[in-house]
Structures are given as structure tokens and as C-alpha cells.
Design a protein around this motif. Structure first.
Motif, PDB file in Angstrom:
ATOM      1  N   CYS A   7       2.054  -9.373  -2.576  1.00 44.22           N
ATOM      2  CA  CYS A   7       1.801  -8.234  -3.462  1.00 44.22           C
ATOM      3  C   CYS A   7       3.084  -7.404  -3.523  1.00 44.22           C
ATOM      4  CB  CYS A   7       0.643  -7.418  -2.879  1.00 44.22           C
ATOM      5  SG  CYS A   7       0.247  -5.946  -3.816  1.00 44.22           S
ATOM      6  N   TYR A   8       3.628  -7.220  -4.722  1.00 42.04           N
ATOM      7  CA  TYR A   8       4.936  -6.542  -4.802  1.00 42.04           C
ATOM      8  C   TYR A   8       5.077  -5.531  -5.929  1.00 42.04           C
ATOM      9  CZ  TYR A   8       5.949 -10.085  -8.380  1.00 42.04           C
ATOM     10  OH  TYR A   8       5.908 -10.895  -9.485  1.00 42.04           O
ATOM     11  N   GLY A   9       4.056  -5.060  -6.558  1.00 42.28           N
ATOM     12  CA  GLY A   9       4.106  -4.102  -7.663  1.00 42.28           C
ATOM     13  C   GLY A   9       5.393  -3.323  -7.869  1.00 42.28           C
ATOM     14  N   GLN A  10       5.558  -2.184  -7.186  1.00 42.29           N
ATOM     15  CA  GLN A  10       6.724  -1.336  -7.395  1.00 42.29           C
ATOM     16  C   GLN A  10       7.840  -1.569  -6.384  1.00 42.29           C
ATOM     17  OE1 GLN A  10       5.838   2.814  -8.109  1.00 42.29           O
ATOM     18  NE2 GLN A  10       4.560   2.335  -9.870  1.00 42.29           N
ATOM     19  N   THR A  11       7.713  -2.586  -5.555  1.00 40.12           N
ATOM     20  CA  THR A  11       8.806  -2.936  -4.656  1.00 40.12           C
ATOM     21  C   THR A  11       9.991  -3.380  -5.520  1.00 40.12           C
ATOM     22  OG1 THR A  11       7.270  -3.629  -2.933  1.00 40.12           O
ATOM     23  CG2 THR A  11       9.528  -4.458  -2.775  1.00 40.12           C
ATOM     24  N   ASP A  12      11.168  -2.879  -5.209  1.00 36.67           N
ATOM     25  CA  ASP A  12      12.350  -3.158  -6.027  1.00 36.67           C
ATOM     26  C   ASP A  12      13.000  -4.477  -5.592  1.00 36.67           C
ATOM     27  OD1 ASP A  12      14.030  -2.655  -8.104  1.00 36.67           O
ATOM     28  OD2 ASP A  12      15.133  -1.034  -7.129  1.00 36.67           O
ATOM     29  N   LEU A  13      12.654  -5.533  -6.301  1.00 35.50           N
ATOM     30  CA  LEU A  13      13.117  -6.882  -5.961  1.00 35.50           C
ATOM     31  C   LEU A  13      14.233  -7.345  -6.885  1.00 35.50           C
ATOM     32  CD1 LEU A  13       9.577  -8.469  -5.668  1.00 35.50           C
ATOM     33  CD2 LEU A  13      11.061  -7.793  -3.762  1.00 35.50           C
ATOM     34  N   LEU A  14      15.122  -8.146  -6.350  1.00 38.41           N
ATOM     35  CA  LEU A  14      16.154  -8.785  -7.167  1.00 38.41           C
ATOM     36  C   LEU A  14      15.558  -9.964  -7.926  1.00 38.41           C
ATOM     37  CD1 LEU A  14      19.068  -8.830  -4.588  1.00 38.41           C
ATOM     38  CD2 LEU A  14      18.938  -7.456  -6.677  1.00 38.41           C
ATOM     39  N   LEU A  44       7.253   2.802 -17.202  1.00 39.21           N
ATOM     40  CA  LEU A  44       7.177   1.364 -17.469  1.00 39.21           C
ATOM     41  C   LEU A  44       7.147   0.522 -16.192  1.00 39.21           C
ATOM     42  CD1 LEU A  44       9.698   1.244 -20.448  1.00 39.21           C
ATOM     43  CD2 LEU A  44       7.192   1.091 -20.560  1.00 39.21           C
ATOM     44  N   MET A  45       7.049   1.186 -15.037  1.00 37.64           N
ATOM     45  CA  MET A  45       7.005   0.455 -13.771  1.00 37.64           C
ATOM     46  C   MET A  45       5.661  -0.245 -13.599  1.00 37.64           C
ATOM     47  SD  MET A  45       8.998   3.195 -11.340  1.00 37.64           S
ATOM     48  CE  MET A  45       8.798   2.276  -9.833  1.00 37.64           C
ATOM     49  N   GLU A  46       5.664  -1.269 -12.764  1.00 30.81           N
ATOM     50  CA  GLU A  46       4.454  -2.023 -12.453  1.00 30.81           C
ATOM     51  C   GLU A  46       3.491  -1.143 -11.668  1.00 30.81           C
ATOM     52  OE1 GLU A  46       2.055  -4.000 -13.054  1.00 30.81           O
ATOM     53  OE2 GLU A  46       3.196  -5.879 -12.990  1.00 30.81           O
ATOM     54  N   LEU A  47       2.269  -1.619 -11.492  1.00 35.88           N
ATOM     55  CA  LEU A  47       1.251  -0.922 -10.727  1.00 35.88           C
ATOM     56  C   LEU A  47       1.771  -0.606  -9.331  1.00 35.88           C
ATOM     57  CD1 LEU A  47      -1.890  -0.205 -11.018  1.00 35.88           C
ATOM     58  CD2 LEU A  47      -2.226  -2.191  -9.556  1.00 35.88           C
ATOM     59  N   ASP A  48       1.486   0.603  -8.869  1.00 29.87           N
ATOM     60  CA  ASP A  48       1.830   0.991  -7.501  1.00 29.87           C
ATOM     61  C   ASP A  48       0.716   0.506  -6.586  1.00 29.87           C
ATOM     62  OD1 ASP A  48       2.411   2.177  -5.083  1.00 29.87           O
ATOM     63  OD2 ASP A  48       2.481   4.227  -5.873  1.00 29.87           O
ATOM     64  N   PHE A  49       1.006  -0.532  -5.808  1.00 32.04           N
ATOM     65  CA  PHE A  49       0.024  -1.101  -4.903  1.00 32.04           C
ATOM     66  C   PHE A  49      -0.029  -0.375  -3.557  1.00 32.04           C
ATOM     67  CE2 PHE A  49       0.383  -4.747  -7.801  1.00 32.04           C
ATOM     68  CZ  PHE A  49      -0.958  -5.051  -7.970  1.00 32.04           C
ATOM     69  N   GLY A  50       0.719   0.714  -3.418  1.00 31.40           N
ATOM     70  CA  GLY A  50       0.627   1.552  -2.223  1.00 31.40           C
ATOM     71  C   GLY A  50       0.850   0.786  -0.936  1.00 31.40           C
ATOM     72  N   GLN A  51      -0.124   0.859  -0.019  1.00 27.80           N
ATOM     73  CA  GLN A  51      -0.007   0.240   1.304  1.00 27.80           C
ATOM     74  C   GLN A  51      -0.059  -1.284   1.256  1.00 27.80           C
ATOM     75  OE1 GLN A  51      -2.944   2.054   3.878  1.00 27.80           O
ATOM     76  NE2 GLN A  51      -2.251   4.120   3.354  1.00 27.80           N
ATOM     77  N   TRP A  52      -0.408  -1.828   0.110  1.00 29.94           N
ATOM     78  CA  TRP A  52      -0.487  -3.291  -0.011  1.00 29.94           C
ATOM     79  C   TRP A  52       0.864  -3.918  -0.365  1.00 29.94           C
ATOM     80  CZ3 TRP A  52      -5.331  -3.636  -3.683  1.00 29.94           C
ATOM     81  CH2 TRP A  52      -6.431  -3.054  -3.034  1.00 29.94           C
ATOM     82  N   GLU A  53       1.824  -3.092  -0.778  1.00 28.05           N
ATOM     83  CA  GLU A  53       3.134  -3.610  -1.183  1.00 28.05           C
ATOM     84  C   GLU A  53       3.738  -4.469  -0.067  1.00 28.05           C
ATOM     85  OE1 GLU A  53       5.172  -3.026  -4.079  1.00 28.05           O
ATOM     86  OE2 GLU A  53       3.637  -1.839  -5.084  1.00 28.05           O
ATOM     87  N   MET A  54       4.206  -5.639  -0.453  1.00 26.79           N
ATOM     88  CA  MET A  54       4.903  -6.601   0.404  1.00 26.79           C
ATOM     89  C   MET A  54       4.005  -7.238   1.465  1.00 26.79           C
ATOM     90  SD  MET A  54       7.653  -6.914  -1.131  1.00 26.79           S
ATOM     91  CE  MET A  54       8.514  -8.027  -0.029  1.00 26.79           C
ATOM     92  N   LYS A  55       2.695  -7.133   1.279  1.00 29.19           N
ATOM     93  CA  LYS A  55       1.761  -7.853   2.135  1.00 29.19           C
ATOM     94  C   LYS A  55       1.288  -9.087   1.382  1.00 29.19           C
ATOM     95  CE  LYS A  55      -0.294  -4.089   4.792  1.00 29.19           C
ATOM     96  NZ  LYS A  55      -1.563  -3.414   5.131  1.00 29.19           N
ATOM     97  N   ALA A  56       0.972 -10.134   2.124  1.00 22.45           N
ATOM     98  CA  ALA A  56       0.345 -11.298   1.497  1.00 22.45           C
ATOM     99  C   ALA A  56      -1.041 -10.856   1.035  1.00 22.45           C
ATOM    100  CB  ALA A  56       0.238 -12.445   2.493  1.00 22.45           C
ATOM    101  N   TRP A  57      -1.434 -11.293  -0.150  1.00 20.66           N
ATOM    102  CA  TRP A  57      -2.743 -10.916  -0.679  1.00 20.66           C
ATOM    103  C   TRP A  57      -3.839 -11.227   0.329  1.00 20.66           C
ATOM    104  CZ3 TRP A  57      -3.629  -7.813  -4.609  1.00 20.66           C
ATOM    105  CH2 TRP A  57      -2.637  -7.659  -5.591  1.00 20.66           C
ATOM    106  N   GLU A  58      -3.727 -12.346   1.010  1.00 17.61           N
ATOM    107  CA  GLU A  58      -4.764 -12.763   1.950  1.00 17.61           C
ATOM    108  C   GLU A  58      -4.808 -11.887   3.203  1.00 17.61           C
ATOM    109  OE1 GLU A  58      -2.225 -16.359   4.043  1.00 17.61           O
ATOM    110  OE2 GLU A  58      -3.344 -16.740   2.196  1.00 17.61           O
ATOM    111  N   GLU A  59      -3.755 -11.095   3.452  1.00 14.21           N
ATOM    112  CA  GLU A  59      -3.713 -10.207   4.615  1.00 14.21           C
ATOM    113  C   GLU A  59      -4.313  -8.832   4.339  1.00 14.21           C
ATOM    114  OE1 GLU A  59       0.312  -9.926   5.982  1.00 14.21           O
ATOM    115  OE2 GLU A  59       0.456 -12.080   6.368  1.00 14.21           O
ATOM    116  N   ILE A  60      -4.576  -8.530   3.085  1.00 17.41           N
ATOM    117  CA  ILE A  60      -5.144  -7.220   2.745  1.00 17.41           C
ATOM    118  C   ILE A  60      -6.614  -7.235   3.168  1.00 17.41           C
ATOM    119  CG2 ILE A  60      -5.632  -5.592   0.889  1.00 17.41           C
ATOM    120  CD1 ILE A  60      -3.225  -6.919  -0.619  1.00 17.41           C
TER     121      ILE A  60
END
Length: 180
Positions: free
Chosen positions: A18-25, A77-93
Motif C-alpha cells: 500500500c503506497y498512496g501518498q508515499t513519494d516513490l521513484l 491531485l495526489m493519490e489517496l492518503d492511506f495514513g498508517q497503512w502506507e508502505m505496509k503489505a495489504w495482507e499485513e493490515i
């Protein structure tokens, strides 16, 4: 007015995160994907304005596609802010958090993040402001969430149904004769 919505290229992150607003290259395939997008734009009129999400995966694409144009970054125009879920595997939430959200992602925000309705509202705010500028051709480089939200707004689609629009990395979607 004609608007071209362009989804960013593949980001440098493994699938399932899960990476919504995480700033990725962008991924290593960036230049190849840029060439594919340019081919889709070959017959498009030159944009009067170019807007982008400020996140690197969008802003770098905007610069690569339009190196000699002014580009405006807009946080709406930013993606959804996934808050505490950012950079977690979906299955770990934890299911206690994700299940209610999945049952009503339109109204229920992610833990520490935002709901799809909140994303939609900021995207519509951007579109309303854009409409006031009376531009003829606009290009927007953004994410799948905002593209679906803008598409739903233009086509009067219920937000809960807007995920039926599949938006691939590097896809170009054209909207014409739209009203706000």
C-alpha cells in the motif's frame, strides 16, 4: 475543453504494498514507458496547461513528457492518503481496520488517512478551479484514484462504482466537452 488524464508510470515498489501518498521513484522501466506514452500523445494538441501531482512518480513523468513547458504541481491531485497503512503489505493490515474500509471505502477513511469521498472532494475542487481558467487543452499527470474520481465526476458515476474504470500505468484518458 479537452483534458488528458495520464496515470504515472510503474513505481519502484514490489506488488502488494500500500503506497498512496508515499513519494516513490519511477521503476527502471521509466524511459520505455515514457516512450509509450509519448506515442499516445503524438496527435494530441499541445496543452495550454500541464498539472501534476507533486509526488515524484508524477512530476518526473510530467518533466519527461513536457520538458519545455511550465508545469504546475497541485497537491489536490495526489493519490489517496492511506495514513498508517502506507508502505505496509495489504495482507499485513489488520482485518479490524481494513474490513470496514473495504465495505464502505467511499465514506470510511483509512486509519490515519482519508476516505475516497475526501479524495473526490479535493479533485472536484481542483476541476472547478480549472474550469474557471477557461483553458482549451489541459494535461493532468496523476494517480489512479484521482483519475477515477475525476472520471466519475464528469460522467456522473457513483463513487462506489467508479473502480470499474481500470487505469493502467502510463494510460492516457481523454475527456471532452465537460461541464462542472
Amino acid at each position: 475543453m479537452e483534458i488528458r488524464l495520464i496515470r504515472h508510470t510503474r513505481p519502484a515498489i514490489p506488488k502488494g504494498i500500500c503506497y498512496g501518498q508515499t513519494d516513490l521513484l519511477p521503476a527502471d522501466s521509466f524511459l520505455e514507458e515514457v516512450s509509450t506514452i509519448k506515442a499516445q500523445l503524438v496527435d494530441a494538441p499541445s496543452p495550454m496547461a500541464i498539472f501534476t501531482s507533486p509526488l515524484l512518480r508524477c512530476s518526473r513523468l510530467a518533466e519527461a513528457l513536457f520538458p519545455h513547458h511550465a508545469i504546475t504541481a497541485d497537491p489536490r491531485l495526489m493519490e489517496l492518503d492511506f495514513g498508517q497503512w502506507e508502505m505496509k503489505a495489504w495482507e499485513e493490515i489488520p482485518s479490524a481496520e481494513i474490513t470496514p474500509w473495504m465495505e464502505d471505502f467511499v465514506r470510511i477513511p483509512c486509519t490515519g488517512g482519508e476516505s475516497y469521498q475526501q479524495l473526490y472532494d479535493r479533485c472536484v475542487d481542483f476541476i472547478v478551479a480549472l474550469r474557471k481558467q477557461q483553458l482549451k487543452n489541459v494535461t493532468i499527470i496523476t494517480h489512479a484514484g484521482p483519475i477515477r474520481a475525476i472520471h466519475a465526476h464528469f460522467n456522473d458515476i457513483a463513487l462506489k462504482d467508479s473502480f470499474s474504470l481500470k487505469v493502467e500505468y502510463g494510460e492516457v484518458l481523454k475527456l471532452e466537452d465537460w461541464k462542472v
